[in-house]
Design a protein around this motif. Structure first.
Motif, PDB file in Angstrom:
ATOM      1  N   ASP A 153      48.662  35.920  50.529  1.00 50.70           N
ATOM      2  CA  ASP A 153      47.370  36.087  49.862  1.00 50.70           C
ATOM      3  C   ASP A 153      46.851  34.704  49.466  1.00 50.70           C
ATOM      4  O   ASP A 153      47.487  33.686  49.765  1.00 50.70           O
ATOM      5  CB  ASP A 153      47.493  37.014  48.641  1.00 50.70           C
ATOM      6  CG  ASP A 153      48.443  36.458  47.582  1.00 50.70           C
ATOM      7  OD1 ASP A 153      49.244  35.564  47.907  1.00 50.70           O
ATOM      8  OD2 ASP A 153      48.406  36.920  46.431  1.00 50.70           O
ATOM      9  N   GLN A 154      45.712  34.663  48.821  1.00 48.43           N
ATOM     10  CA  GLN A 154      45.117  33.377  48.435  1.00 48.43           C
ATOM     11  C   GLN A 154      46.051  32.565  47.543  1.00 48.43           C
ATOM     12  O   GLN A 154      46.202  31.361  47.707  1.00 48.43           O
ATOM     13  CB  GLN A 154      43.785  33.620  47.702  1.00 48.43           C
ATOM     14  CG  GLN A 154      42.624  33.936  48.613  1.00 48.43           C
ATOM     15  CD  GLN A 154      42.154  32.721  49.403  1.00 48.43           C
ATOM     16  OE1 GLN A 154      42.808  32.284  50.339  1.00 48.43           O
ATOM     17  NE2 GLN A 154      41.006  32.160  49.022  1.00 48.43           N
ATOM     18  N   LEU A 155      46.677  33.290  46.568  1.00 50.27           N
ATOM     19  CA  LEU A 155      47.630  32.630  45.676  1.00 50.27           C
ATOM     20  C   LEU A 155      48.699  31.927  46.507  1.00 50.27           C
ATOM     21  O   LEU A 155      49.066  30.776  46.243  1.00 50.27           O
ATOM     22  CB  LEU A 155      48.268  33.693  44.778  1.00 50.27           C
ATOM     23  CG  LEU A 155      48.961  33.261  43.500  1.00 50.27           C
ATOM     24  CD1 LEU A 155      47.978  32.599  42.582  1.00 50.27           C
ATOM     25  CD2 LEU A 155      49.586  34.480  42.827  1.00 50.27           C
ATOM     26  N   LYS A 190      46.409  36.936  33.402  1.00 47.11           N
ATOM     27  CA  LYS A 190      46.570  36.727  34.840  1.00 47.11           C
ATOM     28  C   LYS A 190      48.035  37.001  35.203  1.00 47.11           C
ATOM     29  O   LYS A 190      48.933  36.418  34.587  1.00 47.11           O
ATOM     30  CB  LYS A 190      46.188  35.283  35.183  1.00 47.11           C
ATOM     31  CG  LYS A 190      46.136  34.980  36.648  1.00 47.11           C
ATOM     32  CD  LYS A 190      45.521  33.603  36.877  1.00 47.11           C
ATOM     33  CE  LYS A 190      45.390  33.334  38.366  1.00 47.11           C
ATOM     34  NZ  LYS A 190      46.491  32.565  38.925  1.00 47.11           N
ATOM     35  N   GLU A 246      46.645  38.587  45.224  1.00 47.49           N
ATOM     36  CA  GLU A 246      45.203  38.337  45.249  1.00 47.49           C
ATOM     37  C   GLU A 246      44.644  38.741  46.600  1.00 47.49           C
ATOM     38  O   GLU A 246      45.309  39.423  47.372  1.00 47.49           O
ATOM     39  CB  GLU A 246      44.948  36.848  44.922  1.00 47.49           C
ATOM     40  CG  GLU A 246      45.377  36.525  43.499  1.00 47.49           C
ATOM     41  CD  GLU A 246      45.037  35.110  43.073  1.00 47.49           C
ATOM     42  OE1 GLU A 246      44.567  34.328  43.916  1.00 47.49           O
ATOM     43  OE2 GLU A 246      45.254  34.799  41.887  1.00 47.49           O
ATOM     44  N   SER A 247      43.419  38.327  46.890  1.00 50.24           N
ATOM     45  CA  SER A 247      42.800  38.722  48.154  1.00 50.24           C
ATOM     46  C   SER A 247      43.542  38.063  49.318  1.00 50.24           C
ATOM     47  O   SER A 247      44.274  37.093  49.124  1.00 50.24           O
ATOM     48  CB  SER A 247      41.331  38.322  48.137  1.00 50.24           C
ATOM     49  OG  SER A 247      41.210  36.990  47.736  1.00 50.24           O
TER      50      SER A 247
END
Lengths: 380, 263
Positions: free
Chosen positions: B167-169, A89, A168-169
């Motif tokens: 972002d989501q993070l 990750k 990320e998204s």
């Protein structure tokens, strides 16, 4: 071998190697990874590190340790797809770098400490003591700095070309990921949330880390070990500080990153992060232990009376334990430091010790809170 | 060196502009080497001479210098990223995608992100080195404290920057972090004694719209106000604070006797 290493870089990766012996190894590692086993093991390892530093810092032993670590850490990517997902990750890449660099730096420090301590024992001067070995900054230091700068730039650019930064998204305020994790360098604090409420793990403890660090030079009155590596001349300072940094900070970051899955449940390094795992909530407050289990009575209505045992215990831990220490096991320290220095040190020390204490009580007695006062949002 | 080139260099070095910039000859002998350090505003952060044992790599690990280098790299790459990135929810994420997909030197975002992580590691290791060599001991007590504040600022810089890709993070990591603010004793809605601070007449001072988390996020959850707030903190306030304290830190290293060493 090279092909399998290269295929690690692809998203799918190779199919994991499977063998009964490997499965047994994986089950064993998963089993000992639970905090109540692995944290005591890490602590034992820490004690061995502090005691046996003359042995393990020998270049041959240290190299072997590094190889074993790399074999376990990176080799595990070949035998387990879940582990590979965690290590690869993007946001976890810095943790790998941190573990390797902290280990390397520890070795460099303890190796020199071992050599220095040997000289001190024999009554020899330290290698660089009393030497008038001044060199001009231009060129000796300026060029070293230039080389470091060029190397660091090259490494940073290379790292950036090879690995894309985490992304990320798009943000979705309605859809929290499970688990939701803080940035990796704060994951030690998030891991403390297992044992303490946010006001403690997120506010009080970080605050006391900062004040404790700033107070360190004023409470450490030991004049030795100023400007050179040594373990023998300052064992107490080094043990406390390194226990805080290595076990309560670095190891807890590893826990929070690698071993905490959905709903912050614990998963072994080779386990699948099952979002539907049911974990029974069996933790019990000290007040229940005292009133219900020990005395067989219902909980008193008055919150202060209800929590009286916990309040007395925590008050004693913070207010009575330091003076007791000052007049028993730490008497010499107290006399050499003076009252103000000693109590500042002891206050930080007992609060720091509250974390391992709570951990042990949680594992052994499933203790939830010493003091449970939801009336004031004050749970400890 | 070929004769024509040599004479051109000689001409430049004897010219008035050159001599107005460098008020000494080429640093070849002791006097000019000392002058090179003393007459340059950047280099004069150094003393003119240091103990050889003090600058050994196995002693310092170069981690303090590396942290400073990364601070500079973050500043330069960050300023360049500011030309492109817009800190509003509509554009923030697509600007990050754009940096990656079709911006010349969009690699700067990678450099900035990885550099930030590297800076965190470097500053931890620097602190560990200073602790293990006992370099915080007198006369360097105060500078250790300055260093601790710099450590906190570095982590806050990284924390505020974490939100910007949107972002989501980003938003959920910041949500986890800022939820801690809600738990501040007395000042956070979810913390101990949140109802103690009251105006006369029982009007609560600490509400969901006035507590510590609200101060941080300019809202009750991580939204566009939080993005702007973190952007300003990340690009202006915290770097200025860091730069100021770095100046103090370096100044005190010299004033406290340079890099530590055995007495």
């Amino acid at each position: 071998m090279l092909a399998s290493l290269l295929s690690l870089a692809s998203d799918a990766g190779p199919s994991p190697i499977s063998h009964p012996a490997i499965d047994a190894f994986k089950n064993f590692v998963n089993a000992v990874s639970v905090p109540e086993i692995s944290l005591p093991l890490f602590t034992i390892g820490f004690v061995l590190m502090m005691v046996g530093y003359r042995w393990w810092t020998k270049p041959s032993v240290a190299t072997l340790l590094l190889l074993l670590f790399c074999l376990f850490y990176f080799g595990s990517m070949l035998i387990d797809p879940n582990y590979r997902l965690i290590i690869k990750k993007p946001d976890n890449v810095p943790i790998t770098m941190m573990l390797l660099s902290v280990g390397l730096c520890l070795w460099v420090a303890f190796r020199q400490a071992a050599l220095n301590d040997q000289r001190i024992e024999k009554g020899l001067p330290l290698p660089d003591a009393d030497k008038d070995d001044k060199v001009l900054v231009w060129p000796d230091l300026v060029y070293t700095e230039l080389i470091c700068l060029v190397l660091a730039t090259a490494l940073l650019v290379l790292w950036s070309v090879l690995l894309r930064a985490p992304l990320e998204s798009p943000a979705n305020p309605a859809g929290p990921p499970n688990p939701s994790k803080a940035p990796w360098y704060f994951l030690g604090l998030q891991e403390m949330l297992v044992y303490f409420d946010p006001w403690m793990a997120g506010v009080i403890l970080p605050g006391l880390i900062i004040t404790g660090l700033i107070a360190t030079p004023y409470i450490d009155t030991n004049p030795k070990g100023n400007g050179y590596y040594t373990v023998k001349q300052r064992p107490f300072a080094l043990s406390v500080w390194l226990f805080g940094f290595l076990i309560l900070w670095v190891v807890l970051i590893v826990f929070g990153t690698f071993l905490r899955g959905p709903n912050w449940n614990f998963f072994g390094p080779y386990e699948y992060w099952d979002p539907y795992l049911q974990v029974p909530l069996t933790n019990i407050n000290l007040s229940d232990y005292f009133w219900v289990f020990a005395l067989g009575k219902p909980l008193p209505a008055s919150p202060i009376l209800r929590e009286i045992v916990g309040i007395i215990f925590v008050s004693a831990w913070v207010l009575v334990l330091p003076p007791v220490l000052a007049h028993t096991v730490m008497r010499r320290l107290y006399q050499s430091m003076g009252a103000v220095r000693f109590y500042v040190m002891a206050f930080h020390l007992v609060i720091m010790a509250l974390l391992p204490l709570k951990m042990v009580l949680r594992w052994v007695f499933t203790l939830k809170y010493f003091v449970y006062l939801p009336e004031f949002n004050l749970n400890l | 060196m070929p004769q024509p080139l040599h004479s051109v260099l000689e001409y430049i070095r004897s010219s008035q502009p050159w001599n107005s910039i460098f008020r000494h000859g080429i640093p070849r002998d002791r006097r000019t080497r000392v002058m090179a350090i003393m007459s340059n505003v950047f280099l004069h952060l150094h003393p003119v001479a240091v103990r050889k044992s003090g600058i050994r790599l196995s002693f310092t690990w170069c981690m303090g210098g590396l942290t400073f280098f990364l601070f500079l790299a973050e500043t330069i790459s960050g300023v360049l990223l500011m030309f492109y990135y817009r800190p509003v929810p509509e554009y923030a994420y697509s600007d990050i995608i754009g940096l990656r997909a079709h911006v010349t030197l969009g690699l700067l975002r990678e450099i900035h992100r990885w550099g930030a992580h590297a800076m965190i590691i470097a500053i931890w290791l620097h602190m560990m080195r200073v602790f293990l060599t006992g370099s915080y001991k007198p006369p360097r007590e105060f500078n250790w404290g300055v260093g601790v504040i710099l450590l906190v600022i570095t982590m806050l810089l990284s924390f505020t920057g974490y939100l910007l890709p949107w972002d989501q993070l980003a938003i959920w990591a910041i949500t986890v972090g800022s939820n801690m603010g809600k738990a501040t004793p007395f000042l956070g809605m979810g913390g101990p004694f949140s109802d103690v601070l009251q105006l006369p007449g029982g009007v609560p001072l600490v509400t969901t719209r006035s507590d510590a988390a609200y101060l941080l996020l300019a809202g009750t959850s991580v939204g566009e106000n939080a993005l702007m707030r973190f952007y300003v903190l990340h690009c202006i306030a915290l770097p200025l604070a860091a730069a100021t304290l770095i100046a103090v830190h370096f100044w005190r290293v010299r004033k406290d006797g340079g890099i530590s060493g055995p007495l």
